[in-house]
Design a protein around this motif. Structure first.
Motif, mmCIF file in Angstrom:
data_model
loop_
_atom_site.group_PDB
_atom_site.id
_atom_site.type_symbol
_atom_site.label_atom_id
_atom_site.label_comp_id
_atom_site.label_asym_id
_atom_site.label_seq_id
_atom_site.Cartn_x
_atom_site.Cartn_y
_atom_site.Cartn_z
ATOM 1 N N UNK A 82 -12.442 4.160 2.011
ATOM 2 C CA UNK A 82 -11.380 3.178 2.189
ATOM 3 C C UNK A 82 -11.908 1.754 2.016
ATOM 4 N N UNK A 83 -13.162 1.526 2.419
ATOM 5 C CA UNK A 83 -13.772 0.210 2.266
ATOM 6 C C UNK A 83 -13.728 -0.257 0.814
ATOM 7 N N UNK A 84 -13.913 0.689 -0.118
ATOM 8 C CA UNK A 84 -13.943 0.342 -1.536
ATOM 9 C C UNK A 84 -12.601 -0.203 -2.003
ATOM 10 N N UNK A 85 -11.519 0.224 -1.338
ATOM 11 C CA UNK A 85 -10.203 -0.331 -1.659
ATOM 12 C C UNK A 85 -9.979 -1.674 -0.963
ATOM 13 N N UNK A 86 -10.350 -1.733 0.309
ATOM 14 C CA UNK A 86 -10.085 -2.940 1.085
ATOM 15 C C UNK A 86 -10.809 -4.158 0.537
ATOM 16 N N UNK A 87 -11.998 -3.939 -0.006
ATOM 17 C CA UNK A 87 -12.785 -5.063 -0.494
ATOM 18 C C UNK A 87 -12.130 -5.712 -1.704
ATOM 19 N N UNK A 88 -11.179 -5.032 -2.327
ATOM 20 C CA UNK A 88 -10.506 -5.581 -3.500
ATOM 21 C C UNK A 88 -9.339 -6.496 -3.138
ATOM 22 N N UNK A 89 -9.000 -6.577 -1.856
ATOM 23 C CA UNK A 89 -7.889 -7.443 -1.452
ATOM 24 C C UNK A 89 -8.346 -8.890 -1.530
ATOM 25 N N UNK A 90 -7.736 -9.694 -2.380
ATOM 26 C CA UNK A 90 -8.159 -11.098 -2.521
ATOM 27 C C UNK A 90 -8.014 -11.860 -1.210
ATOM 28 N N UNK A 164 -2.423 7.777 0.985
ATOM 29 C CA UNK A 164 -2.555 7.226 2.339
ATOM 30 C C UNK A 164 -3.461 6.002 2.316
ATOM 31 N N UNK A 165 -4.589 6.100 1.599
ATOM 32 C CA UNK A 165 -5.505 4.966 1.514
ATOM 33 C C UNK A 165 -4.817 3.761 0.874
ATOM 34 N N UNK A 166 -4.034 4.014 -0.168
ATOM 35 C CA UNK A 166 -3.285 2.924 -0.797
ATOM 36 C C UNK A 166 -2.314 2.300 0.197
ATOM 37 N N UNK A 167 -1.618 3.150 0.979
ATOM 38 C CA UNK A 167 -0.659 2.646 1.967
ATOM 39 C C UNK A 167 -1.350 1.779 3.013
ATOM 40 N N UNK A 168 -2.528 2.226 3.466
ATOM 41 C CA UNK A 168 -3.260 1.476 4.486
ATOM 42 C C UNK A 168 -3.674 0.107 3.948
ATOM 43 N N UNK A 169 -4.214 0.078 2.738
ATOM 44 C CA UNK A 169 -4.659 -1.200 2.189
ATOM 45 C C UNK A 169 -3.481 -2.148 1.971
ATOM 46 N N UNK A 179 -1.781 -15.436 6.304
ATOM 47 C CA UNK A 179 -3.090 -16.058 6.212
ATOM 48 C C UNK A 179 -3.723 -15.878 4.830
ATOM 49 N N UNK A 180 -3.445 -14.710 4.191
ATOM 50 C CA UNK A 180 -4.189 -14.360 2.988
ATOM 51 C C UNK A 180 -3.434 -14.573 1.696
ATOM 52 N N UNK A 181 -2.111 -14.378 1.724
ATOM 53 C CA UNK A 181 -1.364 -14.402 0.488
ATOM 54 C C UNK A 181 -1.820 -13.328 -0.460
ATOM 55 N N UNK A 182 -2.204 -12.170 0.081
ATOM 56 C CA UNK A 182 -2.825 -11.131 -0.737
ATOM 57 C C UNK A 182 -1.937 -9.917 -0.868
ATOM 58 N N UNK A 183 -2.147 -9.184 -1.936
ATOM 59 C CA UNK A 183 -1.529 -7.872 -2.104
ATOM 60 C C UNK A 183 -2.627 -6.853 -2.281
ATOM 61 N N UNK A 184 -2.370 -5.640 -1.857
ATOM 62 C CA UNK A 184 -3.405 -4.612 -1.912
ATOM 63 C C UNK A 184 -3.489 -3.979 -3.279
ATOM 64 N N UNK A 185 -4.647 -3.412 -3.540
ATOM 65 C CA UNK A 185 -4.873 -2.747 -4.816
ATOM 66 C C UNK A 185 -4.617 -1.253 -4.690
ATOM 67 N N UNK A 186 -4.314 -0.635 -5.803
ATOM 68 C CA UNK A 186 -4.102 0.807 -5.840
ATOM 69 C C UNK A 186 -4.986 1.402 -6.917
ATOM 70 N N UNK A 187 -5.610 2.517 -6.624
ATOM 71 C CA UNK A 187 -6.513 3.107 -7.603
ATOM 72 C C UNK A 187 -5.997 4.417 -8.169
ATOM 73 N N UNK A 188 -4.859 4.914 -7.651
ATOM 74 C CA UNK A 188 -4.346 6.187 -8.144
ATOM 75 C C UNK A 188 -5.133 7.355 -7.569
ATOM 76 N N UNK A 189 -5.018 8.504 -8.229
ATOM 77 C CA UNK A 189 -5.655 9.732 -7.741
ATOM 78 C C UNK A 189 -6.939 9.989 -8.529
#
Length: 375
Positions: A82-90, A164-169, A179-189
């Motif tokens: 999950x960290x690998x997804x979260x780190x992509x959030x600007x 689920x990981x996409x939903x969490x991010x 605070x961030x003005x960010x959107x989460x990234x999605x990597x698919x399956x």
């Protein structure tokens, strides 16, 4: 050729004035690094983060509620992935996985430890697996006021874990959007095989416990189940670069790194971190390399993947070898703030202090570690 093995890096010569007491002090301080633990490093200048409005997320390893060791690996590996997804959030800084570093931390609230390591928010979670299904519960805590600002539970098939990981991010980005003005990234399956993914996240957990041989075996089994699992190919190459695998010769190691990076890029041409790692391995395996070139590429890799803490260690070691002791001291101090029991980071920190001639601070480390070592 630049030897990237941690043991070799630790023993590499550093240009500095020799001192009669260096060997004795070094041995004591290395022991002190391990014994003093997390609280000691918080006393060092610069380990606490200023309250400048930055949002920094700490992630606790997810707890396994089913009670088996194997499923415990799955839960921990899931949070690592999950960290690998979260780190992509600007705009969001994500620290390395948060753990209690030593005996002194075992009875302390994890929220207190997270705050002292500079985090503003803490993500916690648990996993309960039953057959091909998993129940994942997560909650996001604001460490400034102790309020749970978001929580959710998911009951899904293992094959749907990626969603689920996409939903969490996305939820984290949405919760902190003001605070961030960010959107989460999605990597698919990344794979259609749930067992291959289970082995993949288990490998991440095993590797975090320094069980390199077991981790690479798990990835090899995952690839056997799904040869088109690009992330597994990349991770296997990364593990071989990070550490020599027991029983694998240098020639075979080189073949495996090149083979799995090439396959990962063939399967996913957008896997930029694989392309960067391929360039690094090409550079490191040349007979004569420029340390400046290597450092520049390491910085590029770390910028692309801030969760790759081993690269950060290599950056610190590179500065150390080049005689930039202040820089290697600063980076190793950052690493120790998040992972106080990291012996390689402790070694770089110690040699940096020696290189700067700051023997008084070395003595202070020994004294802070306890009367037994000080004597």
């Amino acid at each position: 050729t630049l030897n990237t093995d941690p043991e070799s890096m630790k023993l590499s010569p550093v240009r500095q004035r020799r001192r009669p007491v260096r060997t004795a002090i070094l041995g004591l301080v290395l022991l002190a690094t391990l014994a003093a633990g997390y609280r000691l490093w918080l006393e060092l200048p610069g380990t606490k983060q200023a309250d400048d409005g930055t949002r920094t997320l700490a992630v606790m390893p997810f707890r396994e509620l089913s009670g088996t060791t194997e499923q415990g690996y799955f839960a921990e590996g899931l949070s690592e992935d999950l960290l690998k997804l979260l780190v992509k959030i600007p705009g969001l800084e994500v620290s390395a996985t948060l753990t209690r570093a030593g005996p002194a931390d075992q009875d302390r609230p994890i929220e207190e430890i997270a705050r002292e390591r500079g985090a503003t928010h803490l993500l916690q979670g648990s996993v309960r697996r039953s057959g091909e299904r998993a129940r994942i519960s997560v909650q996001l805590l604001d460490l400034n006021n102790g309020v749970h600002v978001w929580s959710e539970s998911y009951d899904r098939k293992l094959i749907d874990i990626f969603a689920v990981q996409d939903d969490i991010s996305r939820a984290i980005a949405s919760t902190l959007r003001v605070q961030l003005g960010a959107t989460a990234s999605s990597r698919g399956r990344p794979t259609a095989n749930p067992e291959a993914y289970r082995l993949y996240v288990e490998a991440l957990s095993l590797y975090s416990r320094y069980m390199t041989g077991e981790a690479t075996q798990a990835l090899e089994r995952a690839i056997a189940l799904d040869p088109e699992f690009a992330d597994a190919h990349y991770q296997l190459a990364e593990f071989h670069i990070n550490d020599p695998v027991p029983g694998v010769t240098a020639e075979v190691r080189d073949q495996k790194v090149r083979q799995h990076l090439a396959i990962a890029l063939q399967l996913d041409p957008e896997l930029e971190r694989a392309r960067l790692l391929e360039r690094l391995w090409d550079l490191w395996t040349k007979p004569d390399i420029s340390m400046g070139q290597s450092l520049e590429l390491l910085e590029e890799i770390y910028a692309a993947d801030p969760t790759y803490t081993r690269v950060r260690l290599w950056i610190a070691a590179s500065h150390l070898r080049m005689g930039y002791f202040s820089r290697s001291l600063s980076i190793s101090q950052e690493l120790l703030a998040s992972d106080p029991l990291n012996p390689s980071a402790g070694y770089v920190y110690t040699l940096s202090l020696l290189g700067l001639g700051r023997l008084v601070e070395l003595e202070a480390l020994i004294i802070a570690s306890g009367p037994g070592l000080a004597e």
